[in-house]
Design a protein around this motif. Structure first.
Motif, PDB file in Angstrom:
ATOM      1  N   LYS A  19      -2.120   5.069  -2.359  1.00  0.00           N
ATOM      2  CA  LYS A  19      -3.313   3.986  -1.976  1.00  0.00           C
ATOM      3  C   LYS A  19      -3.756   4.218  -0.520  1.00  0.00           C
ATOM      4  CE  LYS A  19      -1.979   0.297  -5.050  1.00  0.00           C
ATOM      5  NZ  LYS A  19      -3.049   0.481  -6.178  1.00  0.00           N
ATOM      6  N   PHE A  21       0.950  -1.134   0.030  1.00  0.00           N
ATOM      7  CA  PHE A  21       0.015  -0.043   0.084  1.00  0.00           C
ATOM      8  C   PHE A  21       0.833   1.023   0.129  1.00  0.00           C
ATOM      9  CE2 PHE A  21      -2.228  -3.500   2.055  1.00  0.00           C
ATOM     10  CZ  PHE A  21      -3.617  -3.334   1.470  1.00  0.00           C
ATOM     11  N   ILE A  38      -8.231   0.446  -5.921  1.00  0.00           N
ATOM     12  CA  ILE A  38      -7.862   1.580  -5.115  1.00  0.00           C
ATOM     13  C   ILE A  38      -7.505   2.793  -5.851  1.00  0.00           C
ATOM     14  CG2 ILE A  38      -6.636   2.588  -3.142  1.00  0.00           C
ATOM     15  CD1 ILE A  38      -6.688  -0.192  -2.012  1.00  0.00           C
ATOM     16  N   ILE A  44      -7.004  -3.959  -3.875  1.00  0.00           N
ATOM     17  CA  ILE A  44      -5.688  -2.896  -3.951  1.00  0.00           C
ATOM     18  C   ILE A  44      -5.670  -2.508  -5.503  1.00  0.00           C
ATOM     19  CG2 ILE A  44      -3.224  -2.902  -3.732  1.00  0.00           C
ATOM     20  CD1 ILE A  44      -3.345  -4.903  -1.479  1.00  0.00           C
TER      21      ILE A  44
END
Length: 438
Positions: free
Chosen positions: A227, A223, A438, A435
């Motif tokens: 993100k 991340f 995002i 993910i």
């Protein structure tokens, strides 16, 4: 192990000074008793052009200095050189020492860092941390691996039954400082049991369940700064959201928890069970007056429990609805805030805390409550660990024995998170999909 990896030395490192007789027995606390019987894996990567300063790039000299400084550091952290007497809840501080392994590998260190492979990362550790036990009882094991490009990897495994991450990093920083020729580092005390005396805690099958060897997948989910910022906006935007200024740890933890719940409910459409998130919370900075436990060694953390539905663990007739992202963040935040000085004072008695946790574990063992475990190692100075060669270009953990678990680590820049998630394949795949969106 890869064919080009060669272990060429294994040695036991004892403290440079014998532990005095009056310190030979260290009573474990009940917080130590609740820690899992597994090794905590840490891996530090040092690039070739950072091997400078007071330490020669000669591998023989590097190993000599690492062993010598480790011996000195173990004198200040003498319980780490002992062995645990499980029958009496004590550490026998017998100076039996820590394991020090030397290895060499052909290849380039940057190839490992840029394309990390979870299974191959374990080769840089002195023991496989997914074994679910602590082997012969050695509490600290280290492996230094030399690349032919000049890079160095330090892989370490610490017994969780004696030390939490704060304690582990205390030793690592002391060892690094000693290798640099410094004599000043944070001194720890070993009196956690005086605050949290040992107790009868849970059943013998407790950790066998949580360290199940069912087929799991460990993935490193990245991340980055962007993100994390996007997740914060999502958490704050819904109508009715009470989440203000969510942290990186809150949004990433909530996303992992939410996905875990969704997968569990998809696999059992009739499931109306509650889902809890266990969160490891460091007690040291939460005491009043402040700083009175800052440098106490051991498992000085509590397991904070966030509930996806009701906080009454006896009620398992929850709706199949998965709560909103911001709702889960709120629950995590409330749980963290509840760990205050009043909580700690009550926990020192241990009665209600142990009773409530034992009741919840009983429901988990019966399959009536779902669970996952979330641990944050963020904001620890892992990228400042300098043995005289400069700071690491990458720090990581790897596969570990606890299932349904995630460990959150800062990225190199300190503005993102690397989540090391140990769950079933379906949950991992859903997280990876989330993910990307995002």
């Amino acid at each position: 192990m890869e064919a080009n990896m060669q272990i060429f030395s294994t040695e036991i490192i004892s403290p440079s000074s014998k532990t005095p007789d009056h310190l030979k027995k260290l009573q474990l606390s009940y917080l130590d008793q609740q820690a899992p019987p597994v090794y905590v894996p840490l891996i530090f990567f040092y690039q070739a052009d950072e091997l400078r300063g007071s330490i020669s790039t000669n591998h023989v000299e590097i190993s000599r200095q690492l062993k010598q400084s480790m011996s000195k550091a173990l004198t200040s952290f003498y319980p780490l050189a002992g062995r645990i007497d499980h029958d009496n809840f004590v550490v026998d501080c017998n100076d039996n020492g820590a394991t020090f392994i030397e290895a060499r590998v052909c290849g380039k260190l940057m190839d490992v860092v840029q394309e990390p492979d979870i299974e191959k990362l374990k080769e840089y550790l002195p023991v496989d941390p997914t074994g679910g036990n602590i082997g012969d009882g050695t509490l600290v094991l280290v492996q230094v691996t030399y690349f032919d490009c000049g890079g160095i990897v330090l892989g370490m495994c610490f017994s969780h039954m004696l030390a939490d991450f704060t304690s582990i990093m205390g030793f690592v920083n002391a060892w690094a400082a000693t290798t640099r020729g410094e004599s000043e580092f944070n001194q720890f005390t070993f009196d956690l049991a005086s605050h949290f005396p040992p107790r009868d805690f849970l059943g013998s099958d407790f950790w066998q369940f949580f360290t199940s060897n069912k087929k799991l997948v460990t993935k490193r989910l990245v991340f980055d700064k962007e993100k994390c910022a996007s997740l914060k906006r999502v958490a704050s935007s819904p109508s009715g959201s009470t989440v203000k200024d969510p942290t990186r740890v809150e949004v990433v933890s909530a996303l992992i928890w939410k996905n875990f719940i969704e997968v569990a409910k998809l696999n059992n459409l009739d499931a109306k069970k509650n889902f809890v998130a266990f969160n490891s919370v460091n007690l040291r900075p939460r005491t009043s007056p402040p700083h009175i436990m800052d440098n106490i060694f051991g498992n000085c953390f509590t397991t904070a429990i966030a509930f996806s539905g009701t906080t009454d663990v006896a009620k398992t007739d929850q709706s199949t609805r998965v709560e909103e992202f911001h709702d889960l963040i709120s629950k995590l935040r409330m749980t963290f805030k509840s760990i205050n000085d009043e909580y700690i004072k009550e926990a020192k008695n241990g009665g209600n805390y142990v009773k409530n946790l034992s009741s919840l574990v009983a429901l988990i063992l019966k399959g009536e409550v779902g669970w996952c475990s979330l641990t944050s190692w963020t904001r620890f100075p892992v990228y400042e660990v300098d043995y005289g060669w400069g700071t690491p270009i990458w720090f990581c953990t790897t596969a570990f024995a606890l299932r349904n678990s995630a460990i959150l680590v800062d990225n190199k820049c300190g503005d993102g998170i690397e989540a090391w998630v140990n769950m079933n394949q379906e949950c991992i795949e859903m997280l990876e999909t989330q993910i990307k969106l995002i």
